[in-house]
Design an enzyme around this catalytic site. Structure first.
Site, mmCIF file in Angstrom:
data_model
loop_
_atom_site.group_PDB
_atom_site.id
_atom_site.type_symbol
_atom_site.label_atom_id
_atom_site.label_comp_id
_atom_site.label_asym_id
_atom_site.label_seq_id
_atom_site.Cartn_x
_atom_site.Cartn_y
_atom_site.Cartn_z
ATOM 1 N N GLY A 74 0.830 -1.200 0.000
ATOM 2 C CA GLY A 74 0.000 0.000 0.000
ATOM 3 C C GLY A 74 0.866 1.252 0.000
ATOM 4 N N ASN A 154 -7.406 4.776 9.206
ATOM 5 C CA ASN A 154 -6.920 3.540 9.819
ATOM 6 C C ASN A 154 -6.988 3.557 11.344
ATOM 7 O OD1 ASN A 154 -4.850 5.495 8.840
ATOM 8 N ND2 ASN A 154 -3.554 4.356 10.267
ATOM 9 N N GLN A 182 -7.550 0.739 3.940
ATOM 10 C CA GLN A 182 -8.413 0.200 4.999
ATOM 11 C C GLN A 182 -9.803 -0.182 4.497
ATOM 12 O OE1 GLN A 182 -8.003 -0.621 8.249
ATOM 13 N NE2 GLN A 182 -5.836 -0.072 8.224
ATOM 14 N N ALA A 203 -3.063 -6.145 -0.133
ATOM 15 C CA ALA A 203 -3.690 -7.455 0.089
ATOM 16 C C ALA A 203 -3.730 -7.849 1.566
ATOM 17 C CB ALA A 203 -2.944 -8.525 -0.710
ATOM 18 N N HIS A 204 -2.706 -7.453 2.320
ATOM 19 C CA HIS A 204 -2.609 -7.968 3.699
ATOM 20 C C HIS A 204 -3.625 -7.368 4.660
ATOM 21 C CE1 HIS A 204 -0.479 -4.672 5.976
ATOM 22 N NE2 HIS A 204 -0.230 -4.269 4.740
ATOM 23 N N THR A 247 10.266 -7.889 -11.545
ATOM 24 C CA THR A 247 9.557 -9.142 -11.812
ATOM 25 C C THR A 247 8.320 -9.247 -10.929
ATOM 26 O OG1 THR A 247 11.640 -10.152 -12.412
ATOM 27 C CG2 THR A 247 9.821 -11.661 -11.891
ATOM 28 N N CYS A 335 2.164 1.970 12.919
ATOM 29 C CA CYS A 335 3.424 2.647 12.607
ATOM 30 C C CYS A 335 3.813 3.632 13.682
ATOM 31 C CB CYS A 335 3.307 3.379 11.283
ATOM 32 S SG CYS A 335 2.313 2.485 10.112
#
Ligand code: PLP
Length: 410
Positions: A74, A154, A182, A203-204, A247, A335
């Site tokens: 993100g 968040n 979020q 995704a997490h 990649t 954070c």
């Protein structure tokens, strides 16, 4: 810590992977190992998985498949949006509008741009964390190149009026970026109906793998009258149409797509279920625990977010004590939870610094059960009472606070 009894209520920091996603990722790590840019059949197969994943993820937000650009997080999506647009649009102007409650992944890039001569308007918010649309429209000038306003906060869960913001951005022909990390997969999002040009997701935060994110870029970054308005921040090979070379993590992205598929299927039912659990916690705490209040909007908030303020004690102590009881929570954003500064979000909604220190974020998720909430609500009042007994700040004791030690934000 007894693992079997441990209750995880910090889903806003990150979520455990859904077992169905783990299965999908594992399968693709085994089978889909090719480089999606390679010409041979193993590479072609990876390319097919990538294409399919792009389609699935785009469908969640009513986007075109080719407007999805995969990133490593993100944070990276936010950085590409912010630095990518600012570097390309410098001739058009140097003014950007954001809010005073953004995640650090947006706030800190803007502070960096300020040092480089950009003018950043950090819009204030009301006591619920909502921006004022009149403030937004009033801040736009002929140098404004970008509006960045988070979809949902968040820390306090407040959902901004994104559709109205998008309409204002469109009316003034300004690019609109929203950090939806979020909100993505938790509440309905439609990039067309909401006039969103750029949208970040990870995704997490929705039961997918860590280290996989995406940036939606309307029309792949080409805008009528503007031309190409976004540049990469990394230079390398041609992956992700040169917006994000390197990649591509195809197995992780396949997991992201699986997570999106599940989120889409279960959203309606999960929203309803989580809102019920959320409101149960809020109602219990604010009525049964003295000097406890809710931060953020009472209804216009994420279904999984609860942010409670407890006077006279420290959020860190509550988190540590609950952890001993087998419950994972947070003081706010993951954070800033290791720093001693009060949260810039809580200060922005008008909390006094000493009160901002007493906040607890409980973020529930897909795997949270009614029984988990029973357990939390059984333990929480005791933890609060115990901490208040030993608190030097409890009622009647004057709080001594060093104002100079806080708020280096603006
Ligand atoms: C978690 C989060 C981010 C950062 O995402 P990462 O994938 O951890 O880099 C950005 N914005 C918001 C609102 C978040 O909640």
């Amino acid at each position: 810590m007894n693992d079997s009894k441990y209750i995880y209520l910090d889903n806003a920091a990150t979520t455990p992977m859904d077992p169905r996603v783990i299965e999908e990722v594992t399968k693709h790590f085994r089978e889909t190992y090719g480089n999606s840019s390679s010409l041979h059949s193993v590479g072609q197969k990876a390319g097919q998985v990538l294409l399919k994943s792009r389609e699935t993820i785009a469908s969640l937000i009513n986007a075109n498949r080719d407007d999805i650009f995969f990133t490593s997080s993100g944070t990276e999506a936010d950085n590409i949006a912010i630095f990518g647009v600012s570097s390309k649009s410098k001739e058009r102007g140097n003014h950007i509008i954001t809010t005073s409650i953004e995640h650090h992944a947006v706030e800190n890039p803007y502070k960096e741009l300020e040092k480089k001569g950009f003018e950043i308007s950090f819009l204030p918010v009301d006591k619920y964390g909502l921006i004022d649309l009149k403030d937004l429209e009033g801040a736009i000038n002929d140098k404004t190149i970008l509006i960045s306003i988070m979809f949902a906060n968040n820390e306090i869960g407040t959902i901004e009026p994104i559709k109205e913001i998008g309409a204002i951005a469109k009316k003034h022909d300004v690019i609109f970026h929203t950090d939806a990390v979020q909100a993505f997969g938790k509440v309905p999002i439609d990039v067309n109906e909401m006039n969103i040009d750029l949208l970040s997701a990870a995704a997490h935060k929705l039961y997918g793998p860590k280290g996989v994110g995406m940036l939606y870029i309307r029309n792949q970054g080409v805008r009528e009258g503007w031309g190409k308005y976004i540049a990469p921040i990394m230079y390398g090979g041609g992956h992700e149409r040169e917006i994000r070379p390197s990649t591509v993590n195809v197995p992780g992205i396949a997991g992201f797509a699986k997570a999106v598929e599940i989120a889409k299927e279960e959203m309606e039912k999960e929203m309803e279920r989580q809102i019920r659990l959320r409101d149960r916690i809020i109602n219990f705490a604010t009525t049964n625990i003295e000097d406890c209040y809710l931060s953020g909007h009472p209804t216009q908030r994420l279904p999984n977010n609860i942010n409670l303020g407890f006077k006279y004690i420290e959020g860190e102590s509550i988190v540590l004590d609950l952890d001993v009881e087998g419950i994972a929570t947070s003081t706010g954003s993951a954070c800033s939870s290791k720093s001693l500064d009060p949260s810039h979000v809580l200060l922005a909604i008008g909390l006094k610094p000493e009160d901002a220190h007493g906040s607890l974020r409980v973020s529930i998720g897909r795997f949270t059960t009614e029984g988990d909430i029973d357990y939390l609500l059984e333990k929480l009042p005791f933890v609060i009472e115990r901490l208040r007994k030993i608190s030097p700040l409890k009622k009647g004791v004057k709080y001594i606070f060093d104002e100079t030690a806080i708020n280096h934000h603006h």
